[in-house]
Design a protein around this motif. Structure first.
Motif, PDB file in Angstrom:
ATOM      1  N   PHE A 101       1.205  -0.982   0.193  1.00  0.00           N
ATOM      2  CA  PHE A 101      -0.220   0.122  -0.006  1.00  0.00           C
ATOM      3  C   PHE A 101       1.123   0.926  -0.169  1.00  0.00           C
ATOM      4  O   PHE A 101       1.545   1.877   0.775  1.00  0.00           O
ATOM      5  CB  PHE A 101      -0.895  -0.230   1.330  1.00  0.00           C
ATOM      6  N   LYS A 102       0.462   2.506  -0.665  1.00  0.00           N
ATOM      7  CA  LYS A 102       0.748   2.968  -0.917  1.00  0.00           C
ATOM      8  C   LYS A 102       0.354   4.421  -0.643  1.00  0.00           C
ATOM      9  O   LYS A 102      -1.054   4.629  -0.555  1.00  0.00           O
ATOM     10  CB  LYS A 102       2.067   3.642  -2.302  1.00  0.00           C
ATOM     11  N   ASN A 103       1.144   5.786  -0.272  1.00  0.00           N
ATOM     12  CA  ASN A 103       0.108   6.913   0.168  1.00  0.00           C
ATOM     13  C   ASN A 103       0.290   7.986  -0.687  1.00  0.00           C
ATOM     14  O   ASN A 103       1.095   9.053  -1.639  1.00  0.00           O
ATOM     15  CB  ASN A 103       1.605   7.504   1.172  1.00  0.00           C
ATOM     16  N   TYR A 104      -0.848   7.417  -1.624  1.00  0.00           N
ATOM     17  CA  TYR A 104      -1.477   8.229  -2.910  1.00  0.00           C
ATOM     18  C   TYR A 104      -1.873  10.007  -2.518  1.00  0.00           C
ATOM     19  O   TYR A 104      -1.760  10.428  -2.969  1.00  0.00           O
ATOM     20  CB  TYR A 104      -2.281   7.772  -3.983  1.00  0.00           C
ATOM     21  N   GLY A 105      -1.857   9.702  -0.906  1.00  0.00           N
ATOM     22  CA  GLY A 105      -3.289  11.404  -1.236  1.00  0.00           C
ATOM     23  C   GLY A 105      -1.760  12.271  -0.564  1.00  0.00           C
ATOM     24  O   GLY A 105      -2.149  13.397  -0.063  1.00  0.00           O
ATOM     25  N   ILE A 106      -0.558  12.385  -0.737  1.00  0.00           N
ATOM     26  CA  ILE A 106       0.270  13.450  -0.021  1.00  0.00           C
ATOM     27  C   ILE A 106       0.055  14.185  -1.712  1.00  0.00           C
ATOM     28  O   ILE A 106       0.713  13.359  -2.819  1.00  0.00           O
ATOM     29  CB  ILE A 106       1.726  12.471  -0.890  1.00  0.00           C
ATOM     30  N   LYS A 107       0.056  15.867  -1.610  1.00  0.00           N
ATOM     31  CA  LYS A 107      -0.422  16.477  -2.626  1.00  0.00           C
ATOM     32  C   LYS A 107       0.995  15.920  -3.933  1.00  0.00           C
ATOM     33  O   LYS A 107       0.593  16.566  -4.867  1.00  0.00           O
ATOM     34  CB  LYS A 107      -0.862  17.529  -2.828  1.00  0.00           C
ATOM     35  N   ASP A 108       1.861  16.621  -3.367  1.00  0.00           N
ATOM     36  CA  ASP A 108       3.309  16.481  -4.586  1.00  0.00           C
ATOM     37  C   ASP A 108       3.461  15.094  -5.585  1.00  0.00           C
ATOM     38  O   ASP A 108       3.846  14.904  -6.650  1.00  0.00           O
ATOM     39  CB  ASP A 108       4.074  16.225  -3.318  1.00  0.00           C
ATOM     40  N   TYR A 109       2.784  14.258  -4.839  1.00  0.00           N
ATOM     41  CA  TYR A 109       2.906  13.033  -6.288  1.00  0.00           C
ATOM     42  C   TYR A 109       1.395  13.282  -6.728  1.00  0.00           C
ATOM     43  O   TYR A 109       1.079  11.856  -7.031  1.00  0.00           O
ATOM     44  CB  TYR A 109       2.647  11.563  -4.684  1.00  0.00           C
ATOM     45  N   LEU A 110       0.627  13.593  -6.161  1.00  0.00           N
ATOM     46  CA  LEU A 110      -0.380  13.460  -7.482  1.00  0.00           C
ATOM     47  C   LEU A 110      -0.513  14.251  -8.437  1.00  0.00           C
ATOM     48  O   LEU A 110      -0.233  15.841  -8.608  1.00  0.00           O
ATOM     49  CB  LEU A 110      -1.843  14.675  -6.337  1.00  0.00           C
ATOM     50  N   ILE A 111      -0.834  14.136  -9.688  1.00  0.00           N
ATOM     51  CA  ILE A 111      -0.401  14.367 -11.211  1.00  0.00           C
ATOM     52  C   ILE A 111      -1.633  15.304 -11.108  1.00  0.00           C
ATOM     53  O   ILE A 111      -1.943  16.382 -11.911  1.00  0.00           O
ATOM     54  CB  ILE A 111      -0.996  13.425 -12.212  1.00  0.00           C
ATOM     55  N   TYR A 112      -3.477  14.973 -10.957  1.00  0.00           N
ATOM     56  CA  TYR A 112      -3.751  15.979 -10.690  1.00  0.00           C
ATOM     57  C   TYR A 112      -4.501  16.275  -9.230  1.00  0.00           C
ATOM     58  O   TYR A 112      -4.538  14.889  -8.480  1.00  0.00           O
ATOM     59  CB  TYR A 112      -5.966  15.146 -11.643  1.00  0.00           C
ATOM     60  N   GLU A 113      -4.904  17.137  -9.048  1.00  0.00           N
ATOM     61  CA  GLU A 113      -5.626  17.970  -7.287  1.00  0.00           C
ATOM     62  C   GLU A 113      -6.594  17.635  -7.747  1.00  0.00           C
ATOM     63  O   GLU A 113      -6.907  17.326  -6.367  1.00  0.00           O
ATOM     64  CB  GLU A 113      -5.836  18.821  -7.198  1.00  0.00           C
ATOM     65  N   SER A 114      -7.349  17.695  -8.633  1.00  0.00           N
ATOM     66  CA  SER A 114      -8.603  16.727  -8.991  1.00  0.00           C
ATOM     67  C   SER A 114      -9.215  16.466 -10.369  1.00  0.00           C
ATOM     68  O   SER A 114      -8.679  16.827 -11.147  1.00  0.00           O
ATOM     69  CB  SER A 114      -9.343  18.371  -8.448  1.00  0.00           C
ATOM     70  N   ILE A 115     -10.912  15.563  -9.670  1.00  0.00           N
ATOM     71  CA  ILE A 115     -10.711  14.481 -11.053  1.00  0.00           C
ATOM     72  C   ILE A 115     -12.846  15.841 -11.235  1.00  0.00           C
ATOM     73  O   ILE A 115     -13.054  15.463 -12.044  1.00  0.00           O
ATOM     74  CB  ILE A 115     -11.159  13.574 -11.646  1.00  0.00           C
ATOM     75  N   ARG A 116     -12.351  16.359 -10.556  1.00  0.00           N
ATOM     76  CA  ARG A 116     -13.501  17.154 -10.706  1.00  0.00           C
ATOM     77  C   ARG A 116     -14.176  17.906 -11.827  1.00  0.00           C
ATOM     78  O   ARG A 116     -12.840  18.745 -13.445  1.00  0.00           O
ATOM     79  CB  ARG A 116     -14.031  18.157  -9.530  1.00  0.00           C
ATOM     80  N   LEU A 117     -15.221  18.229 -12.813  1.00  0.00           N
ATOM     81  CA  LEU A 117     -14.940  18.304 -13.936  1.00  0.00           C
ATOM     82  C   LEU A 117     -15.864  20.338 -14.545  1.00  0.00           C
ATOM     83  O   LEU A 117     -14.324  20.735 -15.194  1.00  0.00           O
ATOM     84  CB  LEU A 117     -16.474  17.607 -15.202  1.00  0.00           C
TER      85      LEU A 117
END
Length: 172
Positions: free
Chosen positions: A67-83
């Motif tokens: 299990f990886k911590n994908y909740g760290i903002k620095d590791y997010l390609i998109y901050e949101s998928i909201r359209l």
């Protein structure tokens, strides 16, 4: 991304809940019927036994390191998928399918019959970080002391060769 794979994620519509994987679950459930299970590892064994042809199901048993911590903002390609951004705009619950592309971009559909459209968000370039995502857990996650005690009480009806598993459960 590292393996150059496109992943399509489809969301179920109300009243249309049958999926291909349902048959897999059905086969496994039939194999589990009238079986005694004393250890989590027995589920993996039974799942493999559930199908003979064309080959047994592949079972991957993850541990805490998976299990990886994908909740760290620095590791997010998109901050949101909201359209959209405002009232009345489409929102996440309107999405019927997402397609994750090897270059890190995400496409979406609002109807299954639609063509995929790029997500209206600008992706961050973080490809160098993909393989270094930190682990979510440092060690096995402990269960509560109450749950541990209840599992210890159940050892009266569990074969002795399974007791070590329950004795070694971390608890807090």
């Amino acid at each position: 991304m590292a393996r150059n794979v496109v992943i399509t994620q489809k969301y179920l519509e109300k009243g249309h809940t049958q999926m291909e994987v349902d048959s897999v679950h059905s086969v496994i459930e039939r194999k589990l019927k009238n079986r005694e299970i004393f250890l989590p590892s027995q589920y993996a064994t039974i799942t493999k036994e559930a199908r003979k042809a064309p080959s047994p199901y592949e079972v991957i048993t993850p541990d805490y390191t998976f299990f990886k911590n994908y909740g760290i903002k620095d590791y997010l390609i998109y901050e949101s998928i909201r359209l959209g951004r405002g009232a009345g705009d489409h929102c996440v619950t309107d999405i019927k399918a997402l397609r994750y592309n090897p270059n890190g971009t995400i496409d979406y559909k609002l109807q299954f019959s639609d063509d995929f459209v790029p997500l209206p968000r600008r992706p961050k370039k973080i490809t160098s970080l993909i393989n270094s995502t930190p682990s979510l857990y440092e060690s096995r996650q402990p269960i509560s002391k109450i749950k541990y005690d209840h599992l210890q009480e159940l050892k009266n009806v569990i074969p002795k060769d399974c007791h070590t598993f329950y004795d070694n459960l971390p608890f807090k």
